[in-house]
Design an enzyme around this catalytic site. Structure first.
Site, PDB file in Angstrom:
ATOM      1  N   ASP A 236       0.852  -1.332   0.021  1.00  0.00           N
ATOM      2  CA  ASP A 236       0.165   0.033  -0.002  1.00  0.00           C
ATOM      3  C   ASP A 236       0.826   1.231  -0.125  1.00  0.00           C
ATOM      4  O   ASP A 236       1.911   1.140   0.379  1.00  0.00           O
ATOM      5  CB  ASP A 236      -0.786  -0.135   1.250  1.00  0.00           C
ATOM      6  CG  ASP A 236      -1.975  -0.739   1.155  1.00  0.00           C
ATOM      7  OD1 ASP A 236      -2.080  -1.677   0.458  1.00  0.00           O
ATOM      8  OD2 ASP A 236      -2.868  -0.854   2.156  1.00  0.00           O
ATOM      9  N   ASP A 237       0.026   2.341  -0.461  1.00  0.00           N
ATOM     10  CA  ASP A 237       0.720   3.742  -0.174  1.00  0.00           C
ATOM     11  C   ASP A 237       1.611   4.272  -1.320  1.00  0.00           C
ATOM     12  O   ASP A 237       2.248   5.357  -1.097  1.00  0.00           O
ATOM     13  CB  ASP A 237       1.312   3.863   1.154  1.00  0.00           C
ATOM     14  CG  ASP A 237       0.087   3.732   2.390  1.00  0.00           C
ATOM     15  OD1 ASP A 237      -1.042   3.503   2.047  1.00  0.00           O
ATOM     16  OD2 ASP A 237       0.412   3.880   3.562  1.00  0.00           O
TER      17      ASP A 237
ATOM     18  N   HIS B 226      -6.031   2.799  -3.997  1.00  0.00           N
ATOM     19  CA  HIS B 226      -6.001   2.889  -2.584  1.00  0.00           C
ATOM     20  C   HIS B 226      -6.746   4.290  -2.134  1.00  0.00           C
ATOM     21  O   HIS B 226      -6.128   4.891  -1.204  1.00  0.00           O
ATOM     22  CB  HIS B 226      -4.393   2.587  -2.012  1.00  0.00           C
ATOM     23  CG  HIS B 226      -4.343   2.574  -0.644  1.00  0.00           C
ATOM     24  ND1 HIS B 226      -4.963   2.009  -0.005  1.00  0.00           N
ATOM     25  CD2 HIS B 226      -3.468   3.159   0.256  1.00  0.00           C
ATOM     26  CE1 HIS B 226      -5.044   1.818   1.458  1.00  0.00           C
ATOM     27  NE2 HIS B 226      -3.804   2.734   1.489  1.00  0.00           N
TER      28      HIS B 226
ATOM     29  N   HIS C 187      -5.872   9.304   0.236  1.00  0.00           N
ATOM     30  CA  HIS C 187      -5.845   8.327   1.300  1.00  0.00           C
ATOM     31  C   HIS C 187      -6.687   8.906   2.549  1.00  0.00           C
ATOM     32  O   HIS C 187      -6.465   8.699   3.798  1.00  0.00           O
ATOM     33  CB  HIS C 187      -4.313   8.168   1.785  1.00  0.00           C
ATOM     34  CG  HIS C 187      -3.828   6.843   2.799  1.00  0.00           C
ATOM     35  ND1 HIS C 187      -3.954   6.787   4.023  1.00  0.00           N
ATOM     36  CD2 HIS C 187      -3.435   5.741   2.382  1.00  0.00           C
ATOM     37  CE1 HIS C 187      -3.777   5.632   4.545  1.00  0.00           C
ATOM     38  NE2 HIS C 187      -3.178   4.860   3.475  1.00  0.00           N
TER      39      HIS C 187
ATOM     40  N   HIS D 102       3.941  -2.092   3.025  1.00  0.00           N
ATOM     41  CA  HIS D 102       4.081  -0.705   2.282  1.00  0.00           C
ATOM     42  C   HIS D 102       5.280  -0.634   1.517  1.00  0.00           C
ATOM     43  O   HIS D 102       6.432  -0.628   2.232  1.00  0.00           O
ATOM     44  CB  HIS D 102       3.855   0.338   3.354  1.00  0.00           C
ATOM     45  CG  HIS D 102       2.607   0.082   4.080  1.00  0.00           C
ATOM     46  ND1 HIS D 102       2.328  -0.758   5.106  1.00  0.00           N
ATOM     47  CD2 HIS D 102       1.504   0.802   3.978  1.00  0.00           C
ATOM     48  CE1 HIS D 102       1.100  -0.507   5.640  1.00  0.00           C
ATOM     49  NE2 HIS D 102       0.665   0.451   5.172  1.00  0.00           N
TER      50      HIS D 102
END
Ligand code: NI
Length: 234
Positions: A39-40, A90, A94, A181
């Site tokens: 993620d991210d 995602h 965020h 991540h």
């Protein structure tokens, strides 16, 4: 040229082609399957190194990208698709979707979807809700499957390669979805060590979509998958 790229970058034929080669377990042991999710990202100075390492090892993964970080990292997104990884959404900035206004939820998802379709072509970009948070209205607003996780070493908090590796290796089981991540160098190092250790035990690294298919789980729009066989409710 843009239209041509879109055709060549559609992820499905690449993933299908890559799967046969991946499905051979190491060491003659019975195959087990797991999905690494990141993620991210994407992030220029960490995601490229991760992609190099995954390619070297013949491991697929899933990247849930933040829309705001897409424009300066288009090359990394194309690599993900071409190299057989699954690209997911995602949200754009965020933002938590739990108790968010309907308009916000739709906009946060659509803005990233539009960017991904421009770069990778039309497709279904599965959603990982930020923080894993959704509410009872989310399934009506989300037109794709959603992905939670079954194993979370909290790599963002540990920022320690050895501790992340040992958390995952101590708990992993067949069908797990692991949350990491690609934003942190320590997590990139941990991911590659995890791949090396688990491949030696007969694990095969699949995208989330491939993992669900491997376990005959039919992905449903609006459902939140925590592993190959478990859905999460709220
Ligand atoms: Ni996140």
């Amino acid at each position: 040229m843009a239209a041509l790229m879109a055709v060549f970058c559609r992820p499905l034929p690449v993933e299908t082609a890559g799967l046969a080669a991946l499905a051979v377990p190491a060491g003659g042991t019975e195959a087990k399957y797991v999905a690494l999710t990141f993620d991210d990202g994407p992030r220029a100075d960490t995601t490229g190194r991760l992609l190099d390492g995954l390619k070297e090892r013949g491991a697929h993964a899933t990247f849930f990208v933040i829309g705001e970080q897409v424009p300066e990292n288009e090359g990394l997104l194309r690599r993900m698709a071409v190299e057989g990884h699954q690209v997911g959404n995602h949200t754009f900035s965020h933002q938590s979707l739990q108790n968010a206004g309907e308009h916000t939820v739709i906009e946060e998802i659509q803005k990233t979807e539009v960017l991904l379709e421009e770069i990778l072509g039309e497709g279904e970009y599965w959603l990982r809700p930020p923080y894993g948070l959704v509410d009872s209205r989310t399934p009506q607003l989300v037109k794709t499957p959603m992905v939670y996780w079954s194993l979370d070493p909290e790599d963002w908090r540990l920022l320690n390669t050895e501790q992340v590796v040992s958390y995952v290796l101590g708990r992993v089981k067949n069908g797990d979805i692991i949350l990491l991540h690609d934003f942190y160098p320590t997590s990139v190092d941990a991911a590659l060590q995890i791949v090396d250790a688990l491949q030696a035990e007969g694990y095969v690294f699949l995208t989330v979509e491939e993992l669900l298919a491997q376990f005959d789980t039919e992905p449903q729009a609006g459902a939140l998958y925590a592993s190959a066989t478990e859905e999460r409710s709220w």
